[in-house]
Scaffold this active site. Structure first.
Site, PDB file in Angstrom:
ATOM      1  N   VAL A  95       1.222  -8.092  -9.860  1.00  0.00           N
ATOM      2  CA  VAL A  95       1.551  -8.707  -8.574  1.00  0.00           C
ATOM      3  C   VAL A  95       3.052  -8.584  -8.349  1.00  0.00           C
ATOM      4  O   VAL A  95       3.845  -8.986  -9.200  1.00  0.00           O
ATOM      5  CB  VAL A  95       1.155 -10.204  -8.557  1.00  0.00           C
ATOM      6  CG1 VAL A  95       1.614 -10.857  -7.259  1.00  0.00           C
ATOM      7  CG2 VAL A  95      -0.345 -10.359  -8.737  1.00  0.00           C
TER       8      VAL A  95
ATOM      9  N   LYS B  80      -4.745  -4.654 -11.144  1.00  0.00           N
ATOM     10  CA  LYS B  80      -5.229  -5.856 -10.452  1.00  0.00           C
ATOM     11  C   LYS B  80      -6.740  -6.050 -10.533  1.00  0.00           C
ATOM     12  O   LYS B  80      -7.222  -7.173 -10.552  1.00  0.00           O
ATOM     13  CB  LYS B  80      -4.888  -5.774  -8.951  1.00  0.00           C
ATOM     14  CG  LYS B  80      -3.447  -5.957  -8.624  1.00  0.00           C
ATOM     15  CD  LYS B  80      -3.213  -5.853  -7.118  1.00  0.00           C
ATOM     16  CE  LYS B  80      -3.352  -4.457  -6.584  1.00  0.00           C
ATOM     17  NZ  LYS B  80      -2.408  -3.463  -7.056  1.00  0.00           N
TER      18      LYS B  80
ATOM     19  N   GLY C 258       5.088  -6.141  -8.484  1.00  0.00           N
ATOM     20  CA  GLY C 258       5.782  -5.197  -9.358  1.00  0.00           C
ATOM     21  C   GLY C 258       6.825  -5.773 -10.286  1.00  0.00           C
ATOM     22  O   GLY C 258       6.500  -6.387 -11.297  1.00  0.00           O
TER      23      GLY C 258
ATOM     24  N   GLY D  61       4.997   9.230   1.951  1.00  0.00           N
ATOM     25  CA  GLY D  61       4.234   8.912   0.737  1.00  0.00           C
ATOM     26  C   GLY D  61       4.224   7.425   0.425  1.00  0.00           C
ATOM     27  O   GLY D  61       3.819   7.003  -0.656  1.00  0.00           O
TER      28      GLY D  61
ATOM     29  N   GLU E 206      -0.999   5.416   2.040  1.00  0.00           N
ATOM     30  CA  GLU E 206      -2.073   6.359   1.675  1.00  0.00           C
ATOM     31  C   GLU E 206      -2.610   7.023   2.944  1.00  0.00           C
ATOM     32  O   GLU E 206      -2.431   6.506   4.045  1.00  0.00           O
ATOM     33  CB  GLU E 206      -3.241   5.595   1.038  1.00  0.00           C
ATOM     34  CG  GLU E 206      -2.888   4.807  -0.188  1.00  0.00           C
ATOM     35  CD  GLU E 206      -2.739   5.673  -1.422  1.00  0.00           C
ATOM     36  OE1 GLU E 206      -3.390   6.728  -1.468  1.00  0.00           O
ATOM     37  OE2 GLU E 206      -1.953   5.302  -2.306  1.00  0.00           O
TER      38      GLU E 206
ATOM     39  N   THR F  17      -4.872   1.951 -15.859  1.00  0.00           N
ATOM     40  CA  THR F  17      -5.786   2.858 -15.152  1.00  0.00           C
ATOM     41  C   THR F  17      -5.846   2.410 -13.683  1.00  0.00           C
ATOM     42  O   THR F  17      -5.356   1.335 -13.342  1.00  0.00           O
ATOM     43  CB  THR F  17      -7.201   2.851 -15.787  1.00  0.00           C
ATOM     44  OG1 THR F  17      -7.766   1.550 -15.643  1.00  0.00           O
ATOM     45  CG2 THR F  17      -7.153   3.246 -17.255  1.00  0.00           C
TER      46      THR F  17
ATOM     47  N   GLY G  66       6.458   1.001  -7.705  1.00  0.00           N
ATOM     48  CA  GLY G  66       7.406   2.053  -8.076  1.00  0.00           C
ATOM     49  C   GLY G  66       7.834   1.908  -9.528  1.00  0.00           C
ATOM     50  O   GLY G  66       7.337   1.033 -10.247  1.00  0.00           O
TER      51      GLY G  66
ATOM     52  N   LYS H 153      -3.746  -9.959  -4.504  1.00  0.00           N
ATOM     53  CA  LYS H 153      -2.593 -10.570  -5.185  1.00  0.00           C
ATOM     54  C   LYS H 153      -2.601 -12.084  -5.002  1.00  0.00           C
ATOM     55  O   LYS H 153      -2.257 -12.828  -5.926  1.00  0.00           O
ATOM     56  CB  LYS H 153      -1.303  -9.943  -4.653  1.00  0.00           C
ATOM     57  CG  LYS H 153      -1.185  -8.486  -5.129  1.00  0.00           C
ATOM     58  CD  LYS H 153      -0.160  -7.705  -4.362  1.00  0.00           C
ATOM     59  CE  LYS H 153      -0.036  -6.288  -4.902  1.00  0.00           C
ATOM     60  NZ  LYS H 153       0.728  -5.400  -4.020  1.00  0.00           N
TER      61      LYS H 153
ATOM     62  N   ASP I 253      -5.065  -5.520  -0.199  1.00  0.00           N
ATOM     63  CA  ASP I 253      -4.178  -5.546  -1.371  1.00  0.00           C
ATOM     64  C   ASP I 253      -3.479  -6.911  -1.485  1.00  0.00           C
ATOM     65  O   ASP I 253      -3.423  -7.497  -2.575  1.00  0.00           O
ATOM     66  CB  ASP I 253      -3.149  -4.411  -1.236  1.00  0.00           C
ATOM     67  CG  ASP I 253      -2.147  -4.402  -2.371  1.00  0.00           C
ATOM     68  OD1 ASP I 253      -2.566  -4.169  -3.520  1.00  0.00           O
ATOM     69  OD2 ASP I 253      -0.953  -4.648  -2.125  1.00  0.00           O
TER      70      ASP I 253
END
Ligand SMILES: NC(=O)c1ccc[n+]([C@@H]2O[C@H](COP(=O)([O-])OP(=O)(O)OC[C@H]3O[C@@H](n4cnc5c(N)ncnc54)[C@H](OP(=O)(O)O)[C@@H]3O)[C@@H](O)[C@H]2O)c1
Length: 336
Positions: A146, A119, A148, A201, A204, A90, A310, A219, A215
């Protein structure tokens, strides 16, 4: 094992496709592997016998599914022990961790394993959740949360069991790295590079979470707690973002064979700030790539480079899921 997907957004959908493609591997590890349910914010689908994965991986919204029950919540399924593992995907919420924190707490307290790329709950309650997992003999795995697809936690868990990680530094946010890379290569200003990232994209509309280093700070907190035994909170991180980086500063750095990168560091202090990185240093990666540099007492220096977000993140989630299956079935996955 019965798997419940909590969250069927970008990663939930990508995971459904990967599960479809890797089903024979999963069944070889656990002959009873099945996806029994999937939930979004407005309802869920559930079948004790297992959902048709071909059908699930072919829909873009759960509400398209003929068995979708709207107005129902994932917590009902977790509460009634209708699954053995949840994949909690979520949205990240670093204010109160919800709804992920409730899902994860509830699952672990009922002996249900958790795999999550989310996270928020980890930043706010890492020690509490790890203790809960241990108390209830559960796995709580979070490789995708963290950097990806970079397998940093698995590497530490499996390959550095005797090492002490002394220092860690990294480029942990693809959006800011993209902006700084465009400033470096195209010699454009911050505002233009940001606008371009927004148009593509990558950033944001409200970019503050990325460009102000929030962010990356989240991490850094998770890395410090998971890999270096800290009990850090977000306020322990000294943080400055990249809004103040001018084109002049970047050009000056470039002339001296440096690039300016947003670097998160776990040392004695926890810090996120723009730093000069020599262009031939392994951390100096460009575009949306992430990189993590470890300094350990035995292995010395190790650098990992890969995609931080991604669809590649599904690699980390799937590996965590396989780790749970393997931990519980005692079998090793065999490659075909
Ligand atoms: N995207 C990435 O590349 C990436 C990489 C690493 C980590 N992550 C993290 O992974 C998580 C998922 O990312 P994402 O990109 O898949 O997000 P997303 O596209 O926004 O999807 C989030 C999903 O969660 C659902 N949801 C919201 N509240 C819920 C609730 N109370 N119960 C059940 N489901 C609920 C949403 O439902 P609705 O569709 O009904 O709104 C949606 O299906 C986030 O925490 C993100 O930070 C993402």
């Amino acid at each position: 094992m019965r798997i419940l997907l909590v969250g069927f957004g970008f990663l939930g959908r990508e995971l459904a496709k990967a599960l479809r493609n890797k089903m024979s591997l999963l069944i070889r590890i656990d002959s009873d592997f099945r996806v029994v349910g999937a939930a979004d914010s407005k309802g869920y689908i559930y079948s004790e016998d297992g959902l048709n994965i071909e059908r699930l991986s072919g829909i873009t919204k759960l509400s398209e599914h003929e068995d979708y029950k709207s107005g129902r919540e994932a917590v009902e399924l977790i509460n009634r022990d209708l699954c053995d593992v949840i994949v909690e995907a979520t949205p990240t919420n670093i204010k109160n961790g919800e709804p992920g924190l409730t899902h994860i707490r509830l699952a672990l307290s009922r002996g249900i394993h958790v795999v999550t790329p989310n996270k928020g709950p980890l930043v706010l309650a890492f020690r509490e959740l790890m203790s809960l997992a241990e108390k209830n003999n559960c796995d709580l795995l979070y490789e995708g949360a963290v950097a990806g697809a970079i397998p940093i936690f698995s590497l530490a868990r499996e390959c550095l069991q005797g090492d002490k990680i002394i220092r860690l530094s990294g480029i942990l946010n693809g959006t800011t790295n993209y902006i700084l890379s465009r400033m470096f290569f195209e010699e454009i200003g911050f505002e233009i590079a940001l606008k371009e990232a927004q148009e593509k994209g990558i950033a944001e509309r409200d970019p503050s979470y990325d460009v102000d280093g929030i962010d990356t700070a989240c991490k850094i907190v998770i890395l410090a707690n998971a890999l270096m035994g800290r009990d850090a909170k977000i306020n322990d991180v000294e943080r400055s973002g990249i809004r103040g980086i001018t084109q002049e500063a970047m050009s000056l750095a470039k002339k001296s064979n440096y690039a300016i990168k947003l670097i998160g560091v776990v040392d004695k202090r926890l810090e996120v700030s723009p730093k000069l990185v020599p262009i031939n240093h392994p951390l100096c990666v460009h575009g949306t790539l992430n990189a993590i540099h470890l300094e350990t007492d035995l292995a010395g220096e190790i650098t990992l480079v890969g995609y931080g977000a991604g669809k590649e993140t599904v690699s980390a989630i799937l590996n965590d899921l396989i780790t749970v299956l393997r931990n519980r079935s005692g079998k090793s996955p065999k490659k075909s």
